[in-house]
Write a protein that holds these residues in place. Structure first.
Motif, PDB file in Angstrom:
ATOM      1  N   LEU A  42     -56.907 -58.107  47.941  1.00 58.66           N
ATOM      2  CA  LEU A  42     -55.511 -58.531  47.930  1.00 58.66           C
ATOM      3  C   LEU A  42     -54.883 -58.200  49.267  1.00 58.66           C
ATOM      4  O   LEU A  42     -55.000 -57.071  49.748  1.00 58.66           O
ATOM      5  N   MET A  43     -54.239 -59.200  49.885  1.00 58.37           N
ATOM      6  CA  MET A  43     -53.572 -59.027  51.171  1.00 58.37           C
ATOM      7  C   MET A  43     -52.074 -59.208  50.951  1.00 58.37           C
ATOM      8  O   MET A  43     -51.624 -60.251  50.486  1.00 58.37           O
ATOM      9  N   PHE A  44     -51.305 -58.169  51.254  1.00 55.26           N
ATOM     10  CA  PHE A  44     -49.860 -58.178  51.092  1.00 55.26           C
ATOM     11  C   PHE A  44     -49.217 -58.500  52.440  1.00 55.26           C
ATOM     12  O   PHE A  44     -49.429 -57.783  53.410  1.00 55.26           O
ATOM     13  N   LEU A  45     -48.419 -59.561  52.472  1.00 50.60           N
ATOM     14  CA  LEU A  45     -47.828 -60.016  53.725  1.00 50.60           C
ATOM     15  C   LEU A  45     -46.384 -59.528  53.881  1.00 50.60           C
ATOM     16  O   LEU A  45     -45.728 -59.202  52.896  1.00 50.60           O
ATOM     17  N   PRO A  46     -45.894 -59.499  55.125  1.00 53.06           N
ATOM     18  CA  PRO A  46     -44.517 -59.037  55.360  1.00 53.06           C
ATOM     19  C   PRO A  46     -43.499 -60.060  54.835  1.00 53.06           C
ATOM     20  O   PRO A  46     -43.855 -61.185  54.489  1.00 53.06           O
ATOM     21  N   GLU A  47     -42.246 -59.648  54.823  1.00 52.36           N
ATOM     22  CA  GLU A  47     -41.180 -60.509  54.316  1.00 52.36           C
ATOM     23  C   GLU A  47     -40.918 -61.711  55.211  1.00 52.36           C
ATOM     24  O   GLU A  47     -40.460 -62.744  54.742  1.00 52.36           O
ATOM     25  N   GLU A  48     -41.189 -61.569  56.493  1.00 49.68           N
ATOM     26  CA  GLU A  48     -41.015 -62.677  57.434  1.00 49.68           C
ATOM     27  C   GLU A  48     -42.295 -62.837  58.240  1.00 49.68           C
ATOM     28  O   GLU A  48     -42.949 -61.855  58.574  1.00 49.68           O
ATOM     29  N   ALA A  49     -42.613 -64.094  58.573  1.00 47.80           N
ATOM     30  CA  ALA A  49     -43.845 -64.379  59.304  1.00 47.80           C
ATOM     31  C   ALA A  49     -43.688 -64.013  60.779  1.00 47.80           C
ATOM     32  O   ALA A  49     -42.826 -64.564  61.460  1.00 47.80           O
ATOM     33  N   PRO A  50     -44.490 -63.074  61.256  1.00 49.96           N
ATOM     34  CA  PRO A  50     -44.436 -62.722  62.674  1.00 49.96           C
ATOM     35  C   PRO A  50     -45.166 -63.779  63.511  1.00 49.96           C
ATOM     36  O   PRO A  50     -46.041 -64.478  63.015  1.00 49.96           O
ATOM     37  N   GLU A  51     -44.804 -63.879  64.759  1.00 54.73           N
ATOM     38  CA  GLU A  51     -45.460 -64.839  65.644  1.00 54.73           C
ATOM     39  C   GLU A  51     -46.588 -64.157  66.413  1.00 54.73           C
ATOM     40  O   GLU A  51     -46.522 -62.980  66.717  1.00 54.73           O
ATOM     41  N   GLY A  52     -47.620 -64.952  66.713  1.00 53.17           N
ATOM     42  CA  GLY A  52     -48.702 -64.479  67.569  1.00 53.17           C
ATOM     43  C   GLY A  52     -49.664 -63.509  66.916  1.00 53.17           C
ATOM     44  O   GLY A  52     -50.411 -62.821  67.611  1.00 53.17           O
ATOM     45  N   MET A  53     -49.662 -63.436  65.595  1.00 56.06           N
ATOM     46  CA  MET A  53     -50.577 -62.546  64.884  1.00 56.06           C
ATOM     47  C   MET A  53     -51.383 -63.356  63.882  1.00 56.06           C
ATOM     48  O   MET A  53     -50.961 -64.427  63.462  1.00 56.06           O
ATOM     49  N   PHE A 108     -48.695 -52.585  44.167  1.00 58.76           N
ATOM     50  CA  PHE A 108     -47.639 -53.597  44.171  1.00 58.76           C
ATOM     51  C   PHE A 108     -46.260 -52.940  44.272  1.00 58.76           C
ATOM     52  O   PHE A 108     -45.393 -53.420  45.003  1.00 58.76           O
ATOM     53  N   LYS A 109     -46.068 -51.836  43.558  1.00 59.90           N
ATOM     54  CA  LYS A 109     -44.775 -51.142  43.600  1.00 59.90           C
ATOM     55  C   LYS A 109     -44.521 -50.537  44.976  1.00 59.90           C
ATOM     56  O   LYS A 109     -43.404 -50.599  45.490  1.00 59.90           O
ATOM     57  N   TRP A 110     -45.549 -49.956  45.578  1.00 57.96           N
ATOM     58  CA  TRP A 110     -45.416 -49.344  46.904  1.00 57.96           C
ATOM     59  C   TRP A 110     -45.025 -50.395  47.942  1.00 57.96           C
ATOM     60  O   TRP A 110     -44.140 -50.168  48.762  1.00 57.96           O
ATOM     61  N   VAL A 111     -45.669 -51.567  47.869  1.00 58.30           N
ATOM     62  CA  VAL A 111     -45.321 -52.655  48.792  1.00 58.30           C
ATOM     63  C   VAL A 111     -43.910 -53.150  48.504  1.00 58.30           C
ATOM     64  O   VAL A 111     -43.113 -53.350  49.423  1.00 58.30           O
ATOM     65  N   ASP A 112     -43.582 -53.328  47.227  1.00 56.82           N
ATOM     66  CA  ASP A 112     -42.243 -53.798  46.849  1.00 56.82           C
ATOM     67  C   ASP A 112     -41.162 -52.846  47.356  1.00 56.82           C
ATOM     68  O   ASP A 112     -40.103 -53.281  47.802  1.00 56.82           O
ATOM     69  N   GLU A 113     -41.438 -51.544  47.324  1.00 60.79           N
ATOM     70  CA  GLU A 113     -40.486 -50.529  47.796  1.00 60.79           C
ATOM     71  C   GLU A 113     -40.578 -50.293  49.301  1.00 60.79           C
ATOM     72  O   GLU A 113     -39.912 -49.413  49.835  1.00 60.79           O
ATOM     73  N   LYS A 114     -41.439 -51.046  49.975  1.00 58.37           N
ATOM     74  CA  LYS A 114     -41.675 -50.936  51.424  1.00 58.37           C
ATOM     75  C   LYS A 114     -42.146 -49.543  51.815  1.00 58.37           C
ATOM     76  O   LYS A 114     -41.760 -48.990  52.849  1.00 58.37           O
ATOM     77  N   GLY A 115     -43.024 -48.989  50.977  1.00 65.11           N
ATOM     78  CA  GLY A 115     -43.576 -47.669  51.265  1.00 65.11           C
ATOM     79  C   GLY A 115     -44.321 -47.607  52.578  1.00 65.11           C
ATOM     80  O   GLY A 115     -44.393 -46.551  53.208  1.00 65.11           O
ATOM     81  N   TYR A 116     -44.862 -48.724  53.030  1.00 61.48           N
ATOM     82  CA  TYR A 116     -45.592 -48.794  54.290  1.00 61.48           C
ATOM     83  C   TYR A 116     -44.678 -48.514  55.492  1.00 61.48           C
ATOM     84  O   TYR A 116     -45.153 -48.215  56.576  1.00 61.48           O
ATOM     85  N   GLU A 117     -43.359 -48.605  55.303  1.00 62.72           N
ATOM     86  CA  GLU A 117     -42.422 -48.307  56.392  1.00 62.72           C
ATOM     87  C   GLU A 117     -42.057 -46.820  56.439  1.00 62.72           C
ATOM     88  O   GLU A 117     -41.494 -46.366  57.430  1.00 62.72           O
ATOM     89  N   GLY A 118     -42.346 -46.092  55.375  1.00 63.56           N
ATOM     90  CA  GLY A 118     -41.950 -44.690  55.293  1.00 63.56           C
ATOM     91  C   GLY A 118     -43.069 -43.731  55.623  1.00 63.56           C
ATOM     92  O   GLY A 118     -44.129 -44.111  56.110  1.00 63.56           O
ATOM     93  N   GLU A 119     -42.828 -42.483  55.308  1.00 62.34           N
ATOM     94  CA  GLU A 119     -43.779 -41.408  55.600  1.00 62.34           C
ATOM     95  C   GLU A 119     -44.757 -41.148  54.456  1.00 62.34           C
ATOM     96  O   GLU A 119     -45.756 -40.469  54.655  1.00 62.34           O
TER      97      GLU A 119
END
Length: 195
Positions: A127-138, A161-172
């Motif tokens: 499963l690949m979880f993508l960002p909320e907006e499509a970045p360019e050049g990646m 799924f919950k961690w991604v939904d809560e944007k845990g990847y942006e935190g510590e």
């Protein structure tokens, strides 16, 4: 009489199994009626998901994958899991060895199987979880905020799924620490049967 009872029980078991098992498509992949059918243009799918108030997740599967079958028949058949995913994610299924056309975020047009190779995916399900907006050049793999390779138990699966939904990847709090915390909370609440 015993034979008649056995036949009735066998028929009931078959109907019950069919009621909760996922349909298998012509490509040999299990299907959920809530999976999105798209043109597999990753940037477009990210944007469509965002417009729907959701996040894009892409699932790579393959014919005959017992772990994919378990994911569909156990995890995605669980109302708690399915309802959470359906309400927050747009799910697009990819065939790891498929020939359907895919447009990567960098604009390269591939097939499902060449996309899987380009992105380095070798396990199913992945499963690949993508960002909320499509970045360019990646590429999609470079832009992914999280990837889950393989099959896991209900709580690991749902918590990702919950961690991604809560944007845990942006935190510590790393996913493993998040998952351990949630498991401890479930145990304390008496909700954890098994992982």
């Amino acid at each position: 009489m015993i034979r008649r009872v056995f036949l009735v029980l066998a028929a009931f078991a078959t109907l019950t199994f069919q009621a909760w098992s996922a349909e298998v498509g012509e490509d040999g992949l299990h299907k959920q009626d809530w999976f999105a059918l798209t043109f597999r243009d990753v940037a477009e799918d990210i944007e469509t998901a965002r417009e729907e108030g959701k996040r894009l997740v892409m699932i790579f599967e393959q014919r005959g994958c017992i772990y994919c079958a378990q994911m569909h028949e156990k995890l995605l058949a669980d109302p708690e899991v399915a309802d959470f995913i359906k309400s927050r994610f747009k799910v697009v299924q990819y065939n790891m060895f498929g020939d359907e056309e895919v447009t990567d975020l960098d604009g390269e047009v591939l097939t499902e199987k060449t996309a899987a190779r380009k992105w380095g995916y070798v396990f199913t399900p992945t499963l690949m979880f993508l960002p909320e907006e499509a970045p360019e050049g990646m590429t999609a793999a470079e832009a992914a905020v999280a990837t889950m390779p393989g099959a896991f138990g209900k709580w690991t699966f749902l918590n990702m799924f919950k961690w991604v939904d809560e944007k845990g990847y942006e935190g510590e709090e790393h996913f493993q620490k998040y998952h351990a915390r949630i498991i401890n909370e479930l145990r304390a609440a008496g909700r954890l049967e098994s992982e």
